[in-house]
Design an enzyme around this catalytic site. Structure first.
Site, PDB file in Angstrom:
ATOM      1  N   GLY A  94       0.786  -1.222   0.000  1.00 13.22           N
ATOM      2  CA  GLY A  94       0.000   0.000   0.000  1.00 13.22           C
ATOM      3  C   GLY A  94       0.820   1.274   0.000  1.00 13.22           C
ATOM      4  O   GLY A  94       0.253   2.365   0.142  1.00 13.22           O
ATOM      5  N   SER A  96       2.281   4.385  -1.417  1.00 16.85           N
ATOM      6  CA  SER A  96       1.977   5.170  -2.614  1.00 16.85           C
ATOM      7  C   SER A  96       2.871   6.395  -2.743  1.00 16.85           C
ATOM      8  O   SER A  96       2.951   6.984  -3.815  1.00 16.85           O
ATOM      9  CB  SER A  96       0.502   5.602  -2.601  1.00 16.85           C
ATOM     10  OG  SER A  96       0.233   6.391  -1.456  1.00 16.85           O
ATOM     11  N   HIS A 101       7.644   7.457   5.447  1.00 10.02           N
ATOM     12  CA  HIS A 101       6.690   8.155   6.317  1.00 10.02           C
ATOM     13  C   HIS A 101       6.078   7.178   7.298  1.00 10.02           C
ATOM     14  O   HIS A 101       5.662   6.081   6.947  1.00 10.02           O
ATOM     15  CB  HIS A 101       5.597   8.871   5.517  1.00 10.02           C
ATOM     16  CG  HIS A 101       4.914   8.007   4.506  1.00 10.02           C
ATOM     17  ND1 HIS A 101       5.476   7.702   3.283  1.00 10.02           N
ATOM     18  CD2 HIS A 101       3.708   7.375   4.528  1.00 10.02           C
ATOM     19  CE1 HIS A 101       4.644   6.937   2.598  1.00 10.02           C
ATOM     20  NE2 HIS A 101       3.565   6.715   3.334  1.00 10.02           N
ATOM     21  N   HIS A 103       3.028   6.441   9.621  1.00  5.33           N
ATOM     22  CA  HIS A 103       1.635   6.798   9.901  1.00  5.33           C
ATOM     23  C   HIS A 103       1.413   6.710  11.415  1.00  5.33           C
ATOM     24  O   HIS A 103       1.773   5.697  12.039  1.00  5.33           O
ATOM     25  CB  HIS A 103       0.668   5.806   9.251  1.00  5.33           C
ATOM     26  CG  HIS A 103       0.649   5.803   7.754  1.00  5.33           C
ATOM     27  ND1 HIS A 103      -0.319   6.448   7.014  1.00  5.33           N
ATOM     28  CD2 HIS A 103       1.471   5.213   6.844  1.00  5.33           C
ATOM     29  CE1 HIS A 103      -0.105   6.249   5.718  1.00  5.33           C
ATOM     30  NE2 HIS A 103       0.981   5.502   5.594  1.00  5.33           N
TER      31      HIS A 103
END
Ligand code: 5GP
Ligand code: ZN
Length: 115
Positions: A94, A96, A101, A103
């Site tokens: 997942g 993209s 980064h 989350h």
């Protein structure tokens, strides 16, 4: 190369495109996700361009730790009693945006296992 002019998150670091920035230090910028998956969904990124968590860890264990310390600080500021931190690595998982980064998700019950 510290920043990649073609990278959307590098443009956010450089304030070339807007974002709701909630935390900034020398090594870390954090901002609200454009498409939040929970009441609190913050993206915590290094201020250096690198593709994913593994490449970041190889480049700088210190900055990798800084991302998690920023997550804990933001969670404490929001008085979260629990939260989830996630790095997606690779399109099959997942990912993209290919600037590492972390989350930070919270503010609701989070099911396990994740989808
Ligand atoms: P990934 O799918 O790569 O793990 O996560 C990328 C995240 O970046 C997604 O949750 C997506 O909503 C968020 N995102 C993509 N473009 C932007 C943007 O321009 N601004 C903000 N604030 N979030 C973005
Ligand atoms: Zn970047």
């Amino acid at each position: 190369m510290a920043l990649d002019p073609d990278c959307i998150f590098c443009k956010i670091i450089d304030e070339k495109i807007p974002a709701e920035i909630v935390h900034r230090s020398e090594n870390v910028v954090a901002f609200n996700d454009l498409n939040p998956q929970a009441p609190i969904h913050v993206l915590i990124i290094p201020t250096v361009h690198t593709e994913n968590a593994a490449s970041l860890a190889k480049m700088s264990p210190t900055i990798t730790a800084d991302l998690f310390n920023a997550a804990a600080q933001i969670a404490a500021e929001r008085e979260l009693t629990g939260y989830r931190t996630v790095f997606n690595t690779g399109a099959d998982a997942g990912q993209s945006v290919f600037h590492a980064h972390l989350h930070l998700l919270g503010g609701r019950g989070l099911a396990w296992p994740p989808g």
